[in-house]
Write an enzyme that holds these catalytic residues in place. Structure first.
Site, PDB file in Angstrom:
ATOM      1  N   ARG A 163     -11.774-128.382 -53.385  1.00 46.09           N
ATOM      2  CA  ARG A 163     -11.404-127.092 -53.954  1.00 46.09           C
ATOM      3  C   ARG A 163     -11.640-127.064 -55.472  1.00 46.09           C
ATOM      4  O   ARG A 163     -11.207-127.951 -56.207  1.00 46.09           O
ATOM      5  CB  ARG A 163      -9.943-126.776 -53.659  1.00 46.09           C
ATOM      6  CG  ARG A 163      -9.606-125.365 -54.077  1.00 46.09           C
ATOM      7  CD  ARG A 163      -8.215-124.928 -53.671  1.00 46.09           C
ATOM      8  NE  ARG A 163      -7.760-123.898 -54.592  1.00 46.09           N
ATOM      9  CZ  ARG A 163      -8.229-122.658 -54.618  1.00 46.09           C
ATOM     10  NH1 ARG A 163      -9.147-122.278 -53.763  1.00 46.09           N
ATOM     11  NH2 ARG A 163      -7.778-121.787 -55.498  1.00 46.09           N
ATOM     12  N   HIS A 187       2.308-122.314 -46.663  1.00 46.13           N
ATOM     13  CA  HIS A 187       1.121-123.152 -46.845  1.00 46.13           C
ATOM     14  C   HIS A 187       0.644-123.744 -45.531  1.00 46.13           C
ATOM     15  O   HIS A 187      -0.282-124.539 -45.497  1.00 46.13           O
ATOM     16  CB  HIS A 187       1.405-124.244 -47.878  1.00 46.13           C
ATOM     17  CG  HIS A 187       1.919-123.660 -49.162  1.00 46.13           C
ATOM     18  ND1 HIS A 187       3.258-123.446 -49.382  1.00 46.13           N
ATOM     19  CD2 HIS A 187       1.270-123.175 -50.248  1.00 46.13           C
ATOM     20  CE1 HIS A 187       3.411-122.880 -50.573  1.00 46.13           C
ATOM     21  NE2 HIS A 187       2.224-122.702 -51.107  1.00 46.13           N
ATOM     22  N   ILE A 226       6.341-111.839 -51.243  1.00 47.44           N
ATOM     23  CA  ILE A 226       6.006-112.223 -52.615  1.00 47.44           C
ATOM     24  C   ILE A 226       4.883-111.358 -53.193  1.00 47.44           C
ATOM     25  O   ILE A 226       4.609-111.373 -54.380  1.00 47.44           O
ATOM     26  CB  ILE A 226       5.660-113.719 -52.685  1.00 47.44           C
ATOM     27  CG1 ILE A 226       6.787-114.551 -52.085  1.00 47.44           C
ATOM     28  CG2 ILE A 226       5.404-114.198 -54.097  1.00 47.44           C
ATOM     29  CD1 ILE A 226       8.151-114.327 -52.697  1.00 47.44           C
TER      30      ILE A 226
END
Ligand code: GLN
Ligand code: ZN
Length: 755
Positions: free
Chosen positions: A515, A695, A431
């Site tokens: 985050r 992930h 990607i």
């Protein structure tokens, strides 16, 4: 006239809570230290609001991780697997947030989902044992008392039962009806407890009401609140909505015994019209007129005239934020690098409090025009600020319909490209990004701090690119990437290279848990003064005989992950970015790059909450903006795009209409069903449904990958399929990436032999 804040951010002006919680996760601090940090932060936040003269200050808006998770714990909606660990409450809470792996067991975390149309993510409560549903109001009462000790009569904020219930994931055969009954009792119990503690105001947040509601949703809502409001006794109840308008349920809200109703007059484009139908004079209207999601100063002239209009229909008015200030950064006080000429226009959470104060005073003043704050604001908004770039507007004005159409049609291009690129069946690729190891980051930092020269910086990255290419060649990938080592972030990199963006040092906004993200600010008309990626891509292509993909971020994603302007439309801003990226695409093509990927990772992010608005408010310009980016290339240049999710069954036609030649997306987790939809809709674009999940650090085996590829080939013609991971590899470790990609390449080679 009074004012109010829906909720205040909790992460701390310098992300103190993030660092404190992470320290605790690493075992470097005790529970007591963490609790005391939290208490200090709450105190600061209460006091800041008090000093700014806010009349309705919230408590229970603090959270160590997420307030929906807090609500689930307050009402005992906790999956059994966490209870079975027998941890103390704080660790049980964190186990739900992040999973637990240790001597007490091994359980995975709750799922996380996007919070309405924001970039905040909540944890999805799971219910598999209704016997656990029970109120524990300790957190609420504690925060209420903390505020009280500071002389603040806080309103208690709780997730409303309707929204909360809609967000719960009921597992297997859990009796939803019974769960609702128990939840209702627990909520009633809460009203009791609050009354006992002397609480005056309770705010139920019900953002779910801004969605399109079905008649059964409406009866559920009525059923919940008729019952609950019966038990409110002396407590006053504010029903708070945000992120849109409540057109489907407004009439019912008026009939119910709420003491106040909070409406959003910014994102709720029907709110004023609803109000014009009538309001109840016994109720207070909390009017959301101060943008809680963006960072620009409020335009007082506009807001005052809106408030005057609202006042015609609602006698009792409180000036409110449009949503929680959780979605705003903290304060501009820690921005030492931004010029005052920009700072004058910015307002983060703390500055918004002062705006609320101003607005309250201005509205109560008998001589508004001469109110000092009003005058300053008028001057600000009439100042010449050089945000306009005539060349950009002229270019947009001259766009023709044909500029949005790529020629020839897909099928014809596909033929040309297949012949020219001569790729094998099931071409393999990635990607874009490769692991950003510590050396990559320290090289960038050293350059930023001017410790190394531009040449040194570039040479280091070129070495990384060469290594990255060598590896991809060795394992036999077909379409290579350069690895994106020069990019800190896929949006920030382009923002920094384009004209029109501003960057903050501390403009952090919580995205999930600990985050935070620091979105760039779109300040002015966007333009490109020089190529941004060409030299890197050209260098990379020169190192190999294989095809090298050029990598860009698309205009919709750049816009969605930035703070947008308020003086021009998002559509206009996006078109400006699209033109800049278009120029980059054409320059890459000129430099000999034959495949160009334009990532639209966040295309879905700002899809309106109501389906009826999807096209008129968004897709009708977002998709053409993407078309504009690539419509100028030659038929033989292959355009790829990438999306960071796989829920696009409902916008599948629009995605096909983006008219890319290849699209890659996330499909590794389960969403192979999407492939049926692609087939059913005769989806044209070639597809690379990610074959493994990046992930997680897990390395998929060759056999597992072969099975995944076979499953894909059962649904799609082999000529249409690409093989790739499901997203960029930037956050992964080098070791696992090497092994995973080797396995992916090997699995593909073996499957090709079977075909
Ligand atoms: N090209 C980007 C990368 O690989 C895409 C990242 C994303 O989709 N979030 O990092
Ligand atoms: Zn992605």
């Amino acid at each position: 006239m009074q004012n109010s804040v829906i909720s205040y951010p909790r992460i701390g002006a310098l992300r103190e809570l993030k660092f404190g919680v992470e320290k605790y996760f690493k075992g470097l601090s005790s529970k007591e230290e963490l609790f005391s940090l939290a208490k200090t932060l709450r105190k600061t936040h209460f006091q800041t609001q008090k000093e700014a003269g806010i009349d309705y200050i919230s408590c229970n808006d603090f959270s160590f991780y997420d307030n929906i998770l807090d609500n689930a714990n307050i009402f005992g909606v906790v999956a059994k697997r966490y209870k079975n660990l027998n941890l103390d409450p704080l660790d049980e809470y964190f186990a739900q947030a992040r999973g637990y792996q240790g001597d007490k067991g091994d359980v995975k975390a709750l799922a996380m989902k996007k919070w309405f149309n924001t970039n905040y993510h909540y944890l999805v409560p799971e219910c598999d044992d209704i016997s656990l549903i029970k109120l524990n109001a300790e957190k609420i009462l504690n925060e209420y008392k903390e505020a009280k000790d500071l002389g603040i009569e806080a309103k208690v904020v709780v997730s409303g039962l309707f929204t909360f219930y809609k967000l719960i994931n009921f597992i297997n055969d859990t009796d939803k009806k019974e769960a609702l009954t128990k939840l209702k009792s627990a909520y009633k119990e809460l009203l009791n407890e609050l009354n006992k503690a002397g609480v005056k105001w309770l705010q139920f947040d019900e953002p779910y009401l801004v969605y399109d509601l079905s008649s059964s949703d409406i009866s559920l809502f009525n059923d919940i609140y008729k019952d609950l409001l019966h038990n409110k006794a002396g407590l006053k109840i504010l029903l708070q909505t945000y992120f849109g308008d409540v057109r489907d349920i407004y009439d019912y809200l008026l009939k119910l015994d709420f003491d106040a109703i909070g409406l959003d007059f910014l994102e709720g484009k029907e709110s004023l019209n609803l109000l014009k139908k009538g309001f109840d004079d016994k109720k207070i209207l909390f009017a959301g007129v101060l943008n809680g999601k963006n960072i620009y100063k409020n335009n007082y002239k506009k807001t005052v005239s809106l408030l005057k209009e609202i006042q015609k229909y609602a006698k009792n008015l409180v000036i409110n934020t449009s949503c929680s200030l959780l979605h705003s950064p903290y304060t501009i006080k820690n921005e030492s690098k931004l010029d005052a000429k920009f700072l004058d226009y910015l307002s983060f959470a703390q500055e918004k409090l002062l705006e609320l104060k101003d607005l309250k005073e201005i509205l109560s003043s008998s001589d508004i025009e001469n109110h000092p704050s009003y005058k300053i604001n008028i001057e600000l908004f009439s100042r010449e600020n050089n945000r306009k770039n005539e060349a950009v507007s002229a270019r947009i004005a001259s766009l023709k319909d044909s500029d949005y159409v790529r020629k020839p049609a897909f099928k014809e291009r596909e033929k040309i490209q297949k012949q020219l690129l001569s790729l094998p069946l099931l071409p393999t690729t990635t990607i874009g990004s490769f692991p950003q190891s510590a050396d990559v980051r320290s090289n960038r930092l050293a350059f930023k701090q001017q410790k190394i020269s531009a040449t040194q910086y570039t040479e280091f990255n070129q070495t990384k690119i060469k290594e990255c290419i060598k590896f991809q060649e060795e394992i036999g990938l077909d379409v290579l990437v350069h690895g994106e080592f020069e990019r800190n972030d896929m949006v920030e990199y382009f923002g920094e290279s384009l004209d029109g963006f501003l960057f903050t040092q501390n403009g952090w906004v919580q995205s999930y848990g600990t985050r935070c993200v620091k979105p760039p600010i779109i300040w002015a008309d966007v333009s490109r003064s020089k190529p941004m990626t060409v030299s890197w891509s050209k260098f990379a292509q020169e190192q190999t005989n294989k095809l090298m993909k050029g990598m860009l971020t698309g205009p919709v994603t750049i816009l969605n992950w930035s703070f947008p302007r308020e003086d021009i439309s998002t559509k206009e801003s996006t078109l400006q970015i699209a033109l800049a990226i278009r120029d980059e695409v054409l320059d890459l093509e000129k430099a000999g790059i034959k495949i160009i990927q334009i990532d639209e990772a966040a295309l879905r992010e700002k899809l309106p909450l109501r389906k009826s608005d999807w096209h008129s408010e968004y897709l009708n310009w977002a998709i053409p903006a993407f078309n504009l980016v690539h419509s100028g290339v030659k038929p033989e240049t292959q355009i790829h795009t990438h999306m960071c999710y796989s829920e696009f069954s409902d916008i599948i036609k629009e995605i096909d209409a983006m008219d890319a030649d290849v699209i890659s997306f996330e499909a590794s987790r389960s969403n192979l069903e999407l492939l049926d939809t692609l087939k059913a809709n005769n989806f044209q674009t070639e597809v690379g449904p990610g074959v493994y999940d990046i992930h997680s650090p897990r390395v998929p085996s060759v056999d597992e990958l072969k099975n995944t590829i076979r499953a894909i080939l059962e649904k799609l013609p082999k000529e249409q399929v690409w093989i790739n991971p499901d997203c960029g590899l930037k956050t992964r470790g080098e070791k696992e990436v090497i092994q995973s990609l080797k396995n992916m390449s090997e699995a593909t080679a073996q499957i090709r032999k079977e075909l």
